[in-house]
Design a protein around this motif. Structure first.
Motif, PDB file in Angstrom:
ATOM      1  N   ILE A  67      36.566  35.004  53.909  1.00 23.23           N
ATOM      2  CA  ILE A  67      36.956  36.112  53.051  1.00 23.23           C
ATOM      3  C   ILE A  67      36.139  36.178  51.766  1.00 23.23           C
ATOM      4  N   ALA A  68      35.132  35.310  51.639  1.00 17.78           N
ATOM      5  CA  ALA A  68      34.341  35.264  50.405  1.00 17.78           C
ATOM      6  C   ALA A  68      33.683  36.605  50.106  1.00 17.78           C
ATOM      7  N   LYS A  69      33.084  37.218  51.141  1.00 16.21           N
ATOM      8  CA  LYS A  69      32.350  38.471  50.931  1.00 16.21           C
ATOM      9  C   LYS A  69      33.256  39.693  50.972  1.00 16.21           C
ATOM     10  N   SER A  70      34.335  39.644  51.768  1.00 16.85           N
ATOM     11  CA  SER A  70      35.165  40.829  51.956  1.00 16.85           C
ATOM     12  C   SER A  70      36.299  40.948  50.945  1.00 16.85           C
ATOM     13  N   VAL A  71      36.719  39.843  50.343  1.00 16.07           N
ATOM     14  CA  VAL A  71      37.851  39.872  49.422  1.00 16.07           C
ATOM     15  C   VAL A  71      37.483  39.291  48.056  1.00 16.07           C
ATOM     16  N   ILE A  72      37.040  38.043  48.017  1.00 16.61           N
ATOM     17  CA  ILE A  72      36.828  37.345  46.746  1.00 16.61           C
ATOM     18  C   ILE A  72      35.726  37.999  45.921  1.00 16.61           C
ATOM     19  N   ALA A  73      34.566  38.254  46.541  1.00 15.19           N
ATOM     20  CA  ALA A  73      33.442  38.853  45.809  1.00 15.19           C
ATOM     21  C   ALA A  73      33.774  40.250  45.295  1.00 15.19           C
ATOM     22  N   PRO A  74      34.354  41.161  46.123  1.00 20.80           N
ATOM     23  CA  PRO A  74      34.699  42.491  45.598  1.00 20.80           C
ATOM     24  C   PRO A  74      35.678  42.450  44.431  1.00 20.80           C
ATOM     25  N   LEU A  75      36.665  41.562  44.474  1.00 21.63           N
ATOM     26  CA  LEU A  75      37.603  41.464  43.364  1.00 21.63           C
ATOM     27  C   LEU A  75      36.900  41.003  42.096  1.00 21.63           C
ATOM     28  N   ALA A  76      35.983  40.045  42.229  1.00 18.61           N
ATOM     29  CA  ALA A  76      35.221  39.583  41.068  1.00 18.61           C
ATOM     30  C   ALA A  76      34.359  40.696  40.500  1.00 18.61           C
ATOM     31  N   GLN A  77      33.755  41.489  41.379  1.00 17.34           N
ATOM     32  CA  GLN A  77      32.888  42.582  40.937  1.00 17.34           C
ATOM     33  C   GLN A  77      33.658  43.667  40.193  1.00 17.34           C
ATOM     34  N   HIS A  78      34.966  43.779  40.484  1.00 21.68           N
ATOM     35  CA  HIS A  78      35.774  44.803  39.833  1.00 21.68           C
ATOM     36  C   HIS A  78      36.733  44.215  38.811  1.00 21.68           C
ATOM     37  N   ASN A  79      36.300  43.089  38.240  1.00 25.83           N
ATOM     38  CA  ASN A  79      36.958  42.537  37.052  1.00 25.83           C
ATOM     39  C   ASN A  79      38.391  42.073  37.298  1.00 25.83           C
ATOM     40  N   VAL A  80      38.647  41.537  38.496  1.00 28.09           N
ATOM     41  CA  VAL A  80      39.959  40.974  38.809  1.00 28.09           C
ATOM     42  C   VAL A  80      39.840  39.444  38.832  1.00 28.09           C
ATOM     43  N   ILE A 104      44.429  46.767  45.161  1.00 31.32           N
ATOM     44  CA  ILE A 104      44.617  47.693  46.282  1.00 31.32           C
ATOM     45  C   ILE A 104      43.486  48.710  46.349  1.00 31.32           C
ATOM     46  N   CYS A 105      43.073  49.239  45.188  1.00 31.82           N
ATOM     47  CA  CYS A 105      41.981  50.206  45.168  1.00 31.82           C
ATOM     48  C   CYS A 105      40.695  49.584  45.688  1.00 31.82           C
ATOM     49  N   THR A 106      40.468  48.321  45.366  1.00 33.36           N
ATOM     50  CA  THR A 106      39.241  47.637  45.779  1.00 33.36           C
ATOM     51  C   THR A 106      39.239  47.311  47.261  1.00 33.36           C
ATOM     52  N   LEU A 107      40.400  46.909  47.800  1.00 33.54           N
ATOM     53  CA  LEU A 107      40.451  46.393  49.169  1.00 33.54           C
ATOM     54  C   LEU A 107      40.949  47.387  50.213  1.00 33.54           C
ATOM     55  N   SER A 108      41.543  48.489  49.779  1.00 32.76           N
ATOM     56  CA  SER A 108      42.214  49.376  50.740  1.00 32.76           C
ATOM     57  C   SER A 108      41.251  50.061  51.712  1.00 32.76           C
ATOM     58  N   GLU A 109      39.976  50.205  51.360  1.00 34.41           N
ATOM     59  CA  GLU A 109      39.028  50.835  52.283  1.00 34.41           C
ATOM     60  C   GLU A 109      38.783  49.972  53.510  1.00 34.41           C
TER      61      GLU A 109
END
Length: 296
Positions: A67-80, A104-109
């Motif tokens: 989940i590093a690329k699909s969850v953790i990295a996107p959340l970091a990129q969007h300041n979470v 939710i906005c970051t991951l819902s897609e």
């Protein structure tokens, strides 16, 4: 400052893979009032990514590397900011309740998001949660923290809750009276790090100890993986990390994901800790040193 014990456990899912959400008991109110217990103001949610179905009983968990690329990295990129907690059974990504719209906005897609109520998984209406929400700007240059790899080996184990009374005395000695509780200078280079982790989540117990501490417990009660592999640690941070910074978990998980190296990750207030299979430690240190020097 300790993190708040109040949590809502949330599970997420994408395509056939599944993530769900359930409430944990609020144990904080059961603790006695004391000036020695510091509680953070924020309430945290626990996200758990699983696959194969819409209930945590018939699904398979997905580890940090996956989940590093699909969850953790996107959340970091969007300041979470996230707080990572691996257990013997699964991995939890904790986020502030106030950051839920951003999550939710970051991951819902890519993910279908569920919450678990009364044992049932209920879809979350992302439109209701993110209505009027403005997606935060990407974080351009997160801090790359120094890493330290002590030489001692670690074991990741589980324990049948029914046998817990058998080791209770040893467990209390290790947790509350051991010399491992004595702090060592942060700036000191450590060949040996004192580390012990115990977690009890939904009746499942996970224990992380160094091989010397493991010898204090009855070997026939502690469960390990079939390979009984040993782990080495990478500790992230040269000073207390706190809660507000983003990208700390991503700093470690992304390079490991690119190299397809599994990891067991535990965040704390002061430092983050990644356990990797012993045979991979040299490659991991080389990768992280290159990243720290600016080489990708």
């Amino acid at each position: 400052m300790k993190r708040d014990s109040k949590m809502l456990h949330v599970l997420l899912s994408f395509s056939s893979n599944f993530v769900c959400c359930y409430k944990a008991a609020d144990l904080l109110e059961e603790l006695p009032q004391t000036d020695y217990l510091q509680v953070g103001e924020a309430i945290w949610l626990a996200l758990n990514v699983v696959s194969n179905g819409h209930s945590s009983t018939n699904s398979q968990t997905i580890g940090v590397t996956k989940i590093a690329k699909s969850v953790i990295a996107p959340l970091a990129q969007h300041n979470v900011s996230v707080f990572m907690l691996s257990t013997y059974q699964t991995d939890f990504i904790m986020v502030r309740e106030s950051d839920l719209p951003a999550v939710i906005c970051t991951l819902s897609e890519e993910f279908s998001i569920f919450k678990e109520e009364n044992g049932e998984s209920i879809p979350v209406d992302s439109g209701c949660v993110t209505n009027g929400f403005v997606k935060p700007k990407n974080v351009t240059s997160p801090t790359v923290h120094p890493v330290l790899s002590p030489k001692n080996q670690f074991c990741v184990m589980s324990l049948d809750p029914d046998t817990l009374p058998t080791i209770a005395t040893t467990l209390m000695d290790v947790m509350f009276y051991s010399a491992s509780l004595k702090p060592r200078p942060v700036e000191q280079d450590l060949d040996y790090i004192r580390f012990f982790s115990f977690s009890l989540i939904d009746g499942y117990i996970s224990i992380v100890v160094d091989t010397q501490t493991q010898k204090r417990f009855p070997s026939n009660l502690l469960l390990t993986s079939a390979s009984s592999e040993l782990w080495r640690m990478v500790r992230i941070g040269g000073q207390p990390l706190g809660f507000d910074e983003c990208g700390i978990v991503a700093q470690i998980s992304e390079p490991l994901a690119n190299a397809d190296i599994s990891a067991y990750y535990i965040s704390t207030f002061n430092f983050d800790h990644a356990l990797v299979p012993e045979e991979d430690i040299d490659n991991v240190i080389t990768m992280l040193q290159r990243r720290q020097n600016g080489d990708r």
